[in-house]
Enzyme design. Sequence first.
Site, PDB file in Angstrom:
ATOM      1  N   HIS A  65     125.307 -37.754  11.826  1.00  0.00           N
ATOM      2  CA  HIS A  65     126.606 -37.130  11.555  1.00  0.00           C
ATOM      3  C   HIS A  65     126.659 -36.484  10.168  1.00  0.00           C
ATOM      4  O   HIS A  65     127.263 -35.413  10.003  1.00  0.00           O
ATOM      5  CB  HIS A  65     127.727 -38.159  11.720  1.00  0.00           C
ATOM      6  CG  HIS A  65     127.991 -38.519  13.147  1.00  0.00           C
ATOM      7  ND1 HIS A  65     128.465 -37.607  14.067  1.00  0.00           N
ATOM      8  CD2 HIS A  65     127.808 -39.680  13.834  1.00  0.00           C
ATOM      9  CE1 HIS A  65     128.590 -38.179  15.248  1.00  0.00           C
ATOM     10  NE2 HIS A  65     128.193 -39.438  15.130  1.00  0.00           N
ATOM     11  N   SER A  83     132.184 -44.343  15.754  1.00  0.00           N
ATOM     12  CA  SER A  83     130.734 -44.490  15.899  1.00  0.00           C
ATOM     13  C   SER A  83     130.251 -45.907  15.625  1.00  0.00           C
ATOM     14  O   SER A  83     130.806 -46.617  14.785  1.00  0.00           O
ATOM     15  CB  SER A  83     130.013 -43.534  14.939  1.00  0.00           C
ATOM     16  OG  SER A  83     130.335 -42.185  15.217  1.00  0.00           O
TER      17      SER A  83
END
Length: 495
Positions: free
Chosen positions: A433, A314
Amino acid sequence: MSQTFIDRTFDNIRQLWRDIRGTSVVRSLGFDDEAAQKDRWRQQIADCLAHRGGAVSARGRAAELGHDFLRLDEAGRIEFLHLLVNEFDVDRAKLGAVIRDWQQADDLAERTMLESRMRTDLVPPYRKLLQEFTALPQGVKFLVDLRADLLRWRKDAPGLVLLEQDLKTLLSGWFDIGFLELHQITWNSPAALLEKLIAYEAVHQIRSWDDLKSRLANDRRCFAFFHPGMPEEPLIFVEVALVSGIAENVDVLIDRDLDDQIADPTRADTAIFYSISNAQSGLAGISFGDFLIKRVVAELKRDLPNLQQFATLSPIPGFRRWLTAAIDQVDAMTAADVVDHENAETPEAGAMGTAVMVKTEPQQQLPQHLVEDISLCRPLVASEKSDGAKQADKVQQIPADSRPALLRLVAHYLLNERRPGRNTALDPVAHFHLSNGARVERLNLDANSSSAGQAQSFGLMVNYLYQSGEIEKNHENYVGGGKIAASGTVRRLAG
């Protein structure tokens, strides 16, 4: 989401609604002088809210109004929406009378009835009008794209902020994870859908059809979430690479030769979520629930039981901005200390020194070890400031003495920096997340050479790990108490 796509969608909706609208109103918005035009708007809005006739008549009136609204240029739409908000808001005189009756009522049943009336009267008529559009083909899509425009107009049309917030409230009630449908996207999916995947990819740009084909190859997976009210419009795209071990460089995942680098997915042990893109800008800030990734994990485990790990690779979009601000804080603290020291021997020292320190002290005092690391990383942003032209998107070689400091700073940023007034992660991707139950697993230097990766975080990326038995616990700890799950390595880096 591309403005071109929004305009194209509005054109398609207008064509659909032209066939539905009734024939009783034949003149269109925008062809009269200003006063007559506004009178026509008021009449059409009032007709839609009057609910005369049956469902077919109501749909016809809403289609007529929506069709004519979409024929207006941008200035005309803004003017129409201002009239809608200003003249079809809550009837405050009526609401005030109900409140006075409630204050004077001494019977519980009467108060309960009046409270119900208050709840009804607090809903502005313009919100009821917006709900009328949901009965039309692509009506939900119309409202989503309308909010995208309202977000874009925030600075130029602040009077429409309330309308945007009301629309957000409506959409939030409709777009929940329980209503979303998950579908896999393949190279054989409709061309229109593949075109949208190319256009909406917001993390790692899809540069060509060959690039798209690589991302849909046998060792890759792509999923999209849909809503029943927008069956042809993807809400979120999730791109996955099937590899061995947790990936540490996104360039390796994306830039590859299809002829000799396609792996056997049945031999992979790890699924790497390397791109998650919101396809609808009108749904910005609206949560789809906290277990989107868990649904994709379940789908992958069902089809590929050989997969043992589920992790992301990410971006860290807010890190460079935070580091730049932290450097400014350190400079301000240093300047304040100098002034305080210079005035220490004067009669006014106490008053002047205190005043300077209060003015320049950062909201959160930085620990000394962070100040030292920030000083070591100062050259990474110094060139951008001194060159005049923006250098943030150029690939930077991180000096050897800055690399350990940079890792410690990004670990601190992800685990300790919080949103003002909230106990949630400052970084938006981290917040997503962590809300979904992941833990911060590993930090990767030199992981993204793209201009976006350099501009956001000097090429740093992070792996978030989704462990099946820990997802719910991590989610509860984070959402309920702000506790961020992290590996021992990352936690030690954060100090």
